[in-house]
Design an enzyme around this catalytic site. Sequence first.
Site, PDB file in Angstrom:
ATOM      1  N   SER A   1       0.799  -1.227   0.000  1.00  0.00           N
ATOM      2  CA  SER A   1       0.000   0.000   0.000  1.00  0.00           C
ATOM      3  C   SER A   1       0.834   1.280   0.000  1.00  0.00           C
ATOM      4  O   SER A   1       0.508   2.219  -0.733  1.00  0.00           O
ATOM      5  CB  SER A   1      -0.965   0.005   1.190  1.00  0.00           C
ATOM      6  OG  SER A   1      -1.933  -1.012   1.014  1.00  0.00           O
TER       7      SER A   1
ATOM      8  N   THR B   1      -5.419  -3.375   8.003  1.00  0.00           N
ATOM      9  CA  THR B   1      -5.351  -4.732   7.467  1.00  0.00           C
ATOM     10  C   THR B   1      -5.334  -5.738   8.613  1.00  0.00           C
ATOM     11  O   THR B   1      -5.550  -5.382   9.777  1.00  0.00           O
ATOM     12  CB  THR B   1      -4.166  -4.859   6.466  1.00  0.00           C
ATOM     13  OG1 THR B   1      -4.230  -6.138   5.856  1.00  0.00           O
ATOM     14  CG2 THR B   1      -2.822  -4.688   7.150  1.00  0.00           C
TER      15      THR B   1
ATOM     16  N   LYS C   1      -9.290  -5.478  11.018  1.00  0.00           N
ATOM     17  CA  LYS C   1     -10.428  -4.984  10.240  1.00  0.00           C
ATOM     18  C   LYS C   1     -11.759  -5.067  10.983  1.00  0.00           C
ATOM     19  O   LYS C   1     -12.693  -4.347  10.659  1.00  0.00           O
ATOM     20  CB  LYS C   1     -10.563  -5.768   8.931  1.00  0.00           C
ATOM     21  CG  LYS C   1      -9.508  -5.429   7.904  1.00  0.00           C
ATOM     22  CD  LYS C   1      -9.809  -6.115   6.585  1.00  0.00           C
ATOM     23  CE  LYS C   1      -8.750  -5.771   5.559  1.00  0.00           C
ATOM     24  NZ  LYS C   1      -9.087  -6.276   4.220  1.00  0.00           N
TER      25      LYS C   1
ATOM     26  N   GLY D   1     -15.848 -19.350  -0.064  1.00  0.00           N
ATOM     27  CA  GLY D   1     -15.376 -18.848   1.221  1.00  0.00           C
ATOM     28  C   GLY D   1     -16.455 -18.029   1.900  1.00  0.00           C
ATOM     29  O   GLY D   1     -17.347 -17.474   1.231  1.00  0.00           O
TER      30      GLY D   1
ATOM     31  N   GLY E   1     -15.438 -16.311   5.099  1.00  0.00           N
ATOM     32  CA  GLY E   1     -14.726 -15.614   6.166  1.00  0.00           C
ATOM     33  C   GLY E   1     -14.785 -14.105   5.929  1.00  0.00           C
ATOM     34  O   GLY E   1     -15.621 -13.605   5.170  1.00  0.00           O
ATOM     35  N   GLY E   2     -13.866 -13.402   6.553  1.00  0.00           N
ATOM     36  CA  GLY E   2     -13.865 -11.946   6.450  1.00  0.00           C
ATOM     37  C   GLY E   2     -13.682 -11.449   5.027  1.00  0.00           C
ATOM     38  O   GLY E   2     -14.316 -10.477   4.612  1.00  0.00           O
ATOM     39  N   ALA E   3     -12.832 -12.123   4.249  1.00  0.00           N
ATOM     40  CA  ALA E   3     -12.575 -11.665   2.881  1.00  0.00           C
ATOM     41  C   ALA E   3     -13.832 -11.777   2.028  1.00  0.00           C
ATOM     42  O   ALA E   3     -14.158 -10.872   1.255  1.00  0.00           O
ATOM     43  CB  ALA E   3     -11.435 -12.481   2.265  1.00  0.00           C
TER      44      ALA E   3
ATOM     45  N   MET F   1      -8.571 -13.739  -4.733  1.00  0.00           N
ATOM     46  CA  MET F   1      -8.394 -12.438  -4.087  1.00  0.00           C
ATOM     47  C   MET F   1      -6.968 -12.225  -3.602  1.00  0.00           C
ATOM     48  O   MET F   1      -6.611 -11.124  -3.188  1.00  0.00           O
ATOM     49  CB  MET F   1      -9.405 -12.275  -2.951  1.00  0.00           C
ATOM     50  CG  MET F   1     -10.801 -11.992  -3.514  1.00  0.00           C
ATOM     51  SD  MET F   1     -12.158 -11.992  -2.328  1.00  0.00           S
ATOM     52  CE  MET F   1     -11.593 -10.826  -1.140  1.00  0.00           C
TER      53      MET F   1
ATOM     54  N   GLY G   1      -5.341 -11.244  -7.471  1.00  0.00           N
ATOM     55  CA  GLY G   1      -5.932 -10.166  -6.699  1.00  0.00           C
ATOM     56  C   GLY G   1      -5.158  -8.855  -6.718  1.00  0.00           C
ATOM     57  O   GLY G   1      -5.484  -7.938  -5.961  1.00  0.00           O
TER      58      GLY G   1
END
Length: 285
Positions: free
Chosen positions: A16, A67, A71, A133, A135-137, A225, A248
């Site tokens: 980032s 990150t 999150k 999936g 989960g969080g993603a 991702m 991703g």
Amino acid sequence: MDLYCVMGNPVEHSRSPRIHARFAELCGQQMDYGRRLIPLGAFAEGIAAFRREAAERGDSARGCNITVPFKFEAAALAEHTSARATLAQAVNTLRFEADGSIHADNTDGIGLVNDIVRNAGVPLAGKALLLIGAGGAAAGVLGPLLDAGASRIVVANRTVDKAIAVVQRHAALALGHGATLEAWALDEVPGAFDVVVNATASSLVGDAVPVSANVLRPGALAVDMMYGPAAAGFMAWAEAHGAVPRDGLGMLVEQAAESFEIWRGERPPSAQVLAELRASLAAGH
Ligand code: ATR
């Protein structure tokens, strides 16, 4: 100087800072974007220290990206949280307002959508999409995928109860868009899809792709991702079964572009920065 950073644990490999530095350069924006390693259990203190240290130096902390693993707790610090971050139950962008309050948002989902639609050139309207999936993603991208007009989305997960919970949370949004939204176990996914998105950690742990190749329509777009070695297994599987693989990296750049616009009010040239990043990674930098 306006200061930004990415906060996480670990954070040293985050790309980032490099992406935002290039956005700022191309847009002529005066800002500095760093990275801060936050001790586990000390997220609120990490935010406070970033703002305090900036002020002590005569700079101004204006926002940050969040990150892993913070999150899910970032929203608790914010006075305002966007609808998409509320639905995702996760935050990746904070903006520090002039009155001292904090605005929380999640740009992951719109980043994925913009990469698929603009960079890969695959419209999502009317398409059938499989999200692997829960989960969080996965939860972070489901709302924007529905907003983008997919007509059918199946969420498939190893632990099917988690898929059911994510689907239930998004049921009203799906209804509002007239979209079909279903939860299935990985080995029972019905039908074939135009777009398949892998939001599991299976490649990371070296496991095989957890769904049958029958889920891929000929020429389907198959997006992991993740990028780099973590995405390689899924991309090779997709290509071997007639799909178009995509990693991703585009999502990473596009979520950053959305954060940059939230902070600076200007859209950076994300496709150019993605092309530059791909070229430099291919050259081993
Ligand atoms: P993230 O924030 O990256 O989504 P997470 O919340 O831990 O991380 O979710 C990881 C996802 O990868 C989950 O959907 C998980 O399935 P379970 O909910 O059944 O745990 C999935 N996952 C991890 N390892 C997997 C594997 N070997 N095969 C299939 N799915 C896997």
